[in-house]
Design a protein around this motif. Structure first.
Motif, PDB file in Angstrom:
ATOM      1  N   TRP A 287      24.148  52.875  51.347  1.00  0.00           N
ATOM      2  CA  TRP A 287      23.465  51.598  51.553  1.00  0.00           C
ATOM      3  C   TRP A 287      23.996  50.522  50.619  1.00  0.00           C
ATOM      4  O   TRP A 287      24.184  49.369  51.027  1.00  0.00           O
TER       5      TRP A 287
ATOM      6  N   LEU B 199      27.282  49.351  52.049  1.00  0.00           N
ATOM      7  CA  LEU B 199      27.117  48.582  53.281  1.00  0.00           C
ATOM      8  C   LEU B 199      26.570  47.190  52.992  1.00  0.00           C
ATOM      9  O   LEU B 199      27.107  46.172  53.444  1.00  0.00           O
TER      10      LEU B 199
ATOM     11  N   LEU C  18      29.049  45.002  51.180  1.00  0.00           N
ATOM     12  CA  LEU C  18      30.083  44.493  52.078  1.00  0.00           C
ATOM     13  C   LEU C  18      29.567  43.309  52.885  1.00  0.00           C
ATOM     14  O   LEU C  18      30.192  42.248  52.943  1.00  0.00           O
ATOM     15  N   LEU C  19      28.390  43.483  53.481  1.00  0.00           N
ATOM     16  CA  LEU C  19      27.827  42.401  54.289  1.00  0.00           C
ATOM     17  C   LEU C  19      27.565  41.169  53.434  1.00  0.00           C
ATOM     18  O   LEU C  19      27.795  40.038  53.856  1.00  0.00           O
TER      19      LEU C  19
ATOM     20  N   ILE D 196      29.153  40.215  50.731  1.00  0.00           N
ATOM     21  CA  ILE D 196      30.413  39.530  50.419  1.00  0.00           C
ATOM     22  C   ILE D 196      30.857  38.663  51.582  1.00  0.00           C
ATOM     23  O   ILE D 196      31.210  37.491  51.411  1.00  0.00           O
ATOM     24  N   VAL D 197      30.825  39.245  52.778  1.00  0.00           N
ATOM     25  CA  VAL D 197      31.252  38.475  53.950  1.00  0.00           C
ATOM     26  C   VAL D 197      30.335  37.288  54.171  1.00  0.00           C
ATOM     27  O   VAL D 197      30.790  36.184  54.477  1.00  0.00           O
ATOM     28  N   ALA D 198      29.028  37.509  53.954  1.00  0.00           N
ATOM     29  CA  ALA D 198      28.074  36.424  54.172  1.00  0.00           C
ATOM     30  C   ALA D 198      28.332  35.275  53.215  1.00  0.00           C
ATOM     31  O   ALA D 198      28.321  34.102  53.602  1.00  0.00           O
ATOM     32  N   VAL D 199      28.577  35.610  51.954  1.00  0.00           N
ATOM     33  CA  VAL D 199      28.822  34.559  50.966  1.00  0.00           C
ATOM     34  C   VAL D 199      30.073  33.769  51.323  1.00  0.00           C
ATOM     35  O   VAL D 199      30.090  32.534  51.287  1.00  0.00           O
ATOM     36  N   GLN D 200      31.109  34.480  51.697  1.00  0.00           N
ATOM     37  CA  GLN D 200      32.338  33.797  52.046  1.00  0.00           C
ATOM     38  C   GLN D 200      32.169  32.949  53.291  1.00  0.00           C
ATOM     39  O   GLN D 200      32.742  31.857  53.388  1.00  0.00           O
ATOM     40  N   LEU D 201      31.404  33.444  54.236  1.00  0.00           N
ATOM     41  CA  LEU D 201      31.137  32.677  55.450  1.00  0.00           C
ATOM     42  C   LEU D 201      30.417  31.394  55.080  1.00  0.00           C
ATOM     43  O   LEU D 201      30.737  30.315  55.561  1.00  0.00           O
TER      44      LEU D 201
ATOM     45  N   ARG E  57      30.542  29.817  52.293  1.00  0.00           N
ATOM     46  CA  ARG E  57      31.498  28.903  51.674  1.00  0.00           C
ATOM     47  C   ARG E  57      32.357  28.220  52.712  1.00  0.00           C
ATOM     48  O   ARG E  57      32.610  27.026  52.632  1.00  0.00           O
ATOM     49  N   ALA E  58      32.805  29.025  53.685  1.00  0.00           N
ATOM     50  CA  ALA E  58      33.698  28.461  54.695  1.00  0.00           C
ATOM     51  C   ALA E  58      32.989  27.374  55.479  1.00  0.00           C
ATOM     52  O   ALA E  58      33.622  26.457  55.996  1.00  0.00           O
ATOM     53  N   GLN E  59      31.669  27.484  55.572  1.00  0.00           N
ATOM     54  CA  GLN E  59      30.920  26.530  56.376  1.00  0.00           C
ATOM     55  C   GLN E  59      30.430  25.352  55.558  1.00  0.00           C
ATOM     56  O   GLN E  59      29.823  24.438  56.086  1.00  0.00           O
TER      57      GLN E  59
ATOM     58  N   GLN F 161      40.640  21.559  45.987  1.00  0.00           N
ATOM     59  CA  GLN F 161      39.768  22.736  46.058  1.00  0.00           C
ATOM     60  C   GLN F 161      38.395  22.396  45.510  1.00  0.00           C
ATOM     61  O   GLN F 161      37.383  22.818  46.027  1.00  0.00           O
TER      62      GLN F 161
END
Lengths: 686, 194, 177
Positions: free
Chosen positions: B22, B25, B28-29, B31-36, B38-40, B152
């Motif tokens: 857990w 998992l 991982l989610l 990390i991706v969420a944080v980066q998403l 940022r990208a937005q 940046q």
């Protein structure tokens, strides 16, 4: 009017899928069969509704309704009709609809079968399928409306679902047109193929979830969806190959695979899907690897959704990524929920997935399949890590990095080699009890012949160590596979008194999964030959020459003859075409015509190579599209790609192999095995 | 026969294994969420205080006799930062406009224009600046204090983009895309000068 | 005069050396002036290892944009100045960031995770295999074990839990596989 109708039908479909999903599980939990049946009927309704929606969208696309935002973005007057139809999946909103349409088609197909034997799966299968559909349709309804129209307000032109106050409908004179790179036959079929593959994998996943929830974790769910998994894998594999062929033909990079994050996003479910196809054989034959099979199908589904998310959310930089949009966080949410739920389910049912038999030897076929799974998962980890690492690096160190081909090639190379080795050994291994002696006795002959072939290659073709290892493995696998054919045909000849051809035909016909599978292995080895050739032996050169001058490369002489430029006004394209003469060792081989097509509406160039293909190599000539071309100076980039056509030949054989493997048949083995298991269980109860 | 009829003892997955799964998992989610996220994020928004940076100028450009500018030294002036690149066609559209605006405001001493050259080659940058006769301070897009691109920090989404910072160092207006007329620049600056 | 004859000789030699070195510098020229301009292939060889700093995932040697053309020209310029491949890559990293390289600069971290995952997987497989070898209490497993034991002991398959129908089926299975 039509656009609003389309949106209306889409919204109704969204509500129908929600109803179907919740009616199914409510009916199941409250034991109301009529409600489950109603859910089933509602699900069947979705496909006609979505077909109608799609038909309306295609009508709008074909008839230049540029007041609809999607039509404006992906079509233009100069595009031929067939391209306007395929523009349906040429943009975000349309491709989401396409996804949903396929999903409802497959879910309906599955629901149409007779459900008397496995009634307990039905509500859950409907639930999973409809929730997935509801998600994608919901994306369309709430965020990416393919029927949104353009309205002129006082300050600008904006897309809206409903007309805002003080605005008028804006009808552009012409559309932006599809990206020229997408106006190619390969590009037309590549997305549908991939989507077919992705969406088909949802069905085995739905059954797996149903199995976990109901506790029926024996191999019933696998048998029911075996053909789905195979077809899904066919489409996905073919979609990947088509993508490669398109890149080779049209991108102008002289390559077929760039380890681009979005390519990898489509490759990852293929890896787990391939592992799954092999691993389920073990569960069917020996009742083992049940945990693996659940894990693999869950991974495949979640990688499909995750891959779709990566492509569309803008979180990665990639040539493919669709524009940044609001659906990123929603996809993120959906992936998280499905992943967490699936993992929770499999942990809950962990014990019921215990193996029925034990593994007695490390060299048995079961053990080798287990090793197979390990290899595929390892390659998956490499790919996933490569895709995720830039995100992690930026988050923790602030440093942006790029993970490119060198990492992937180095990390997956040995793993693919190991896979090939297993491909060669496994067919010769025995179920259950197998020793080094028995295995050795079977292997030594093909090994020796493969070594002889490799030595021959060493003296005639190359001294490159990697290539020699690669060719050895290819030869080894081909020999073993052909030997399997010979052995089976031989047995038939002796027992059935058939001649060799009838023997081969009947052998394959009676055991389609196995011998079709062997053809697929053979085709993979042909593809491996092509890949080894182009990856290890490609040479390139670039030079600017005037007419009459030549460029030399790898024994070829390419002489620049002339260049011509003309417009095709109706198509909106300006062509620049060069003519070159090709000689090899002084012998004239013919002309090639590398071309540059400039698309005025998109302001983009397409470089079409002049390509001379033989089984030995490709002479691949590009008119470098960022330098001016005239009689006094044209810049050419020339690649010589040895053996690359074995890759395409292999993919054709692959298609053939899949058809054989997937062709429906009466499977005598499976009746016997399941009967024997049932007998064992009843005899114990006596 | 008892062992045959008993089911295997229910073990499940050991707790510590479950915890690891857990944590992995969810991590991982996350990390991706944080980066998403940022990208937005988009660019730095008006209303944010811009932190200090040190900006090195190209050869031939200077400010107060120095070849570096610190944002904190510019306190009291309106600062207009324009991100451009020589390979950016729309940037050429606004180059003349920016230079004309600079010439209007230079003498007041209350406004300063800065040009940050985004991901460019020195040769081409020079050609561009000469071509449009740009006299306001220009330099490579780099924050020497943090050793990272200035773009940046501002989270620019492309070029050209222009950032209007008031005399107290607070960002007031972001213009994405080329500035089309000197009127646009004038109206923004005059607003900030009040 | 400095001292002993050997010392004098050394000084003499040193003076000669200095003079020669001085004369040599008069004749020295930057390497570039004597080297022909770099070929497209030399530029591409380096550009192949770099990614376009602004486009998405496009290697620098195939990128068709104006910006990329300028960067390739920059590489050409730097090659003419005699810079090495490492110098050029260093320059690009300094000015455009490490994302311009086609591999992360920190090799260790990049490779350690897949390697560790593979080793962990192999280890888990091994452990699992050991666990499998322990007896399982289901009938089919016991039947299987009995058969294996029989074969090992050379007996013909008349173990404790053998149903003649089952053994016939097992034989059929063996034949088909």
């Amino acid at each position: 009017m039509m656009a609003n109708l389309g949106y209306g039908i889409l919204t109704v479909t969204f509500l129908v899928t929600l109803y179907s999903a919740f009616a199914a599980i409510y009916g199941e939990s409250q034991k109301i069969p009529a409600l489950v049946e109603s859910a089933r009927r509602a699900m069947l309704l979705t496909w006609p509704l979505l077909t109608l929606t799609a038909a309306i969208l295609i009508y709008l696309l074909v008839n230049n309704h540029f007041e609809v935002q999607f039509v404006y973005e992906v079509t233009s007057r100069s595009m031929p009709t067939y391209l306007k139809v395929t523009a349906w999946w040429g943009g975000q909103a349309g491709s989401l609809l396409f996804w949903s349409w396929l999903m409802s088609a497959f879910a309906s197909l599955v629901t149409l079968r007779k459900w008397d034997r496995d009634r307990e799966f039905l509500p859950w299968v409907i639930f999973v399928a409809c929730i997935t559909m509801a998600f994608f349709i919901g994306m369309n309804v709430f965020f990416e409306n393919p029927f949104a129209q353009l309205y002129q307000t006082s300050t600008r032109i904006e897309p809206h679902t409903f007309q805002p106050a003080n605005s008028s409908l804006y009808i552009a004179p012409d559309g932006r047109g599809l990206n020229p790179l997408l106006r190619h036959p390969g590009m037309v079929i590549h997305p549908p193929m991939l989507y077919l593959g992705f969406v088909s994998f949802v069905i085995p996943y739905a059954f797996a979830i149903a199995a976990l929830i109901t506790g029926r974790t024996d191999d019933r769910w696998i048998r029911l969806t075996r053909r789905w998994a195979l077809w899904a894998w066919l489409f996905l594999s073919f979609g990947l190959v088509l993508g490669g062929r398109w890149a080779y033909d049209v991108l102008g990079w002289g390559g077929y695979w760039g380890w681009d994050p979005v390519e990898i996003a489509a490759f990852m479910p293929w890896l787990t899907g391939t592992a799954f196809l092999h691993s389920v054989m073990i569960q069917e034959k020996r009742g083992m690897l049940k945990h693996w099979n659940m894990l693999l199908i869950i991974l495949t589904y979640d990688l499909v959704i995750f891959g779709t998310f990566l492509t569309r959310s803008g979180v990665l930089s990639s040539v493919h990524a669709f524009a940044q949009s609001a659906i990123g966080p929603l996809f993120m949410g959906f992936v998280s929920i499905t992943l967490i739920t699936s993992v929770a389910l499999i942990l809950y049912r962990w014990d019921s997935l215990k193996s029925e038999t034990q593994m007695t030897s490390l060299l048995s076929r079961e053990a080798l399949f287990l090793l197979n799974n390990l290899m595929f998962i390892s390659i998956l980890v490499v790919c996933f890590w490569g895709v995720i690492f830039p995100l992690i690096s930026e988050l923790f160190t602030g440093q942006k990095v790029t993970v490119g081909p060198p990492f992937y090639e180095r990390a997956t190379g040995p793993l693919f080699a190991a896979l090939m080795l297993i491909m060669g050994i496994a067919p010769l291994s025995a179920w259950g009890h197998s020793t080094l002696k028995t295995l050795g006795r079977a292997i030594w002959k093909p090994t020796v012949v493969a070594v002889v072939i490799t030595v021959a290659i060493f003296f005639t073709y190359t001294h490159n160590g990697y290539a020699l290892i690669g060719f050895f493995l290819v030869a080894f696998v081909i020999l073993v596979t052909l030997y399997e054919y010979w052995r089976g045909a031989n047995a038939r000849q002796k027992t059935q008194n058939e001649n060799i051809f009838a023997a081969l035909w009947n052998l394959t016909g009676r055991n389609r999964r196995r011998y079709g599978g062997y053809i697929i292995h053979l085709s993979m080895m042909l593809m491996a030959i092509g890949i080894l050739g182009i990856e290890l032996f490609q040479v390139e050169t670039q030079g600017t020459v005037s007419t009459g001058e030549s460029i030399n490369i790898a024994g070829y002489t390419v002489q620049y003859k002339e260049v011509a430029s003309w417009d095709d006004i109706p198509k909106g394209v300006n062509y620049t075409r060069a003519v070159v003469d090709v000689y090899k060792n002084g012998i004239y081989l013919g002309e090639l015509h590398p071309r540059r097509d400039y698309y005025a509406d998109a302001q983009q160039n397409m470089t079409i190579p002049g390509n001379r293909s033989t089984m030995r190599d490709d002479l691949y000539i590009l008119l470098v599209d960022w330098e001016p071309a005239s009689a006094t100076g044209a810049t050419f980039k020339i690649y010589v790609n040895p053996l690359v056509n074995w890759l395409w030949l292999g993919s054709l054989l692959f298609l053939f192999g899949i058809f054989i493997a997937a062709w429906p048949e009466k499977d005598p083995e499976h009746v016997t095995v399941s009967a024997s298991r049932h007998v064992q269980q009843t005899s114990a109860a006596d | 026969m008892a062992e045959l009829t008993n089911a295997a003892p229910r073990r499940g997955v050991p707790i510590w294994v479950q915890i690891i799964i857990w944590v992995f998992l969810v991590g991982l989610l996350a990390i991706v969420a944080v980066q998403l996220n940022r990208a937005q994020e988009g660019t730095v928004q008006p209303g944010s205080a811009i932190s200090d940076f040190t900006f090195a100028l190209f050869e031939g450009y200077e400010y107060n006799g120095q070849s570096q500018i610190k944002l904190s030294d510019l306190r009291g002036q309106v600062v207009v930062i324009n991100f451009w690149a020589s390979w950016c066609k729309p940037c050429e559209q606004e180059a003349a406009v920016l230079q004309a605006a600079w010439q209007e405001y230079e003498s007041t001493g209350q406004v300063i224009f800065l040009g940050a050259d985004y991901v460019d080659t020195p040769t081409e940058a020079n050609i561009y600046l000469k071509k449009f006769n740009i006299t306001y301070p220009n330099g490579e897009d780099r924050d020497l204090q943090r050793a990272r691109p200035l773009s940046q920090y501002f989270r620019i989404t492309g070029v050209p983009e222009t950032y209007f910072i008031d005399s107290e160092g607070v960002l007031r207006y972001v213009h994405i895309g080329p500035l089309t007329s000197i009127e646009q620049i004038r109206s923004q600056i005059d607003l900030l000068l009040k | 005069m400095i001292g002993s004859p050997s010392r004098r000789r050394i000084l003499h030699r040193a003076q000669h050396a200095i003079l020669i070195a001085f004369i040599a510098t008069l004749f020295a020229r930057p390497v570039s002036a004597q080297v022909s301009p770099p070929t497209d292939d030399e530029v591409n060889k380096i550009a192949k290892q770099l990614y376009c700093p602004v486009c998405e995932s496009t290697p620098l040697d195939v990128c068709p944009t104006e910006a990329c053309r300028q960067w390739r020209d920059l590489i050409r310029e730097m090659l003419t100045q005699g810079k090495s491949e490492a110098d050029i890559k260093q320059y690009f990293v300094e000015h455009y960031g490490p994302q311009v390289l086609n591999e992360p600069p920190n090799r260790l971290v990049t490779y350690i995770v897949p390697i560790a995952a593979f080793l962990l997987g192999a280890f888990m497989l091994f452990r699992g295999f050991q666990a499998w070898k322990k007896p399982i209490t289901t009938e089919s497993a016991l039947v299987e074990k009995a058969r294996v034991d029989d074969r090992k002991n050379g007996r013909k398959g008349t173990g404790p839990i053998q149903d003649p129908y089952i053994s016939k089926l097992e034989e059929e299975l063996k034949k088909r596989n």
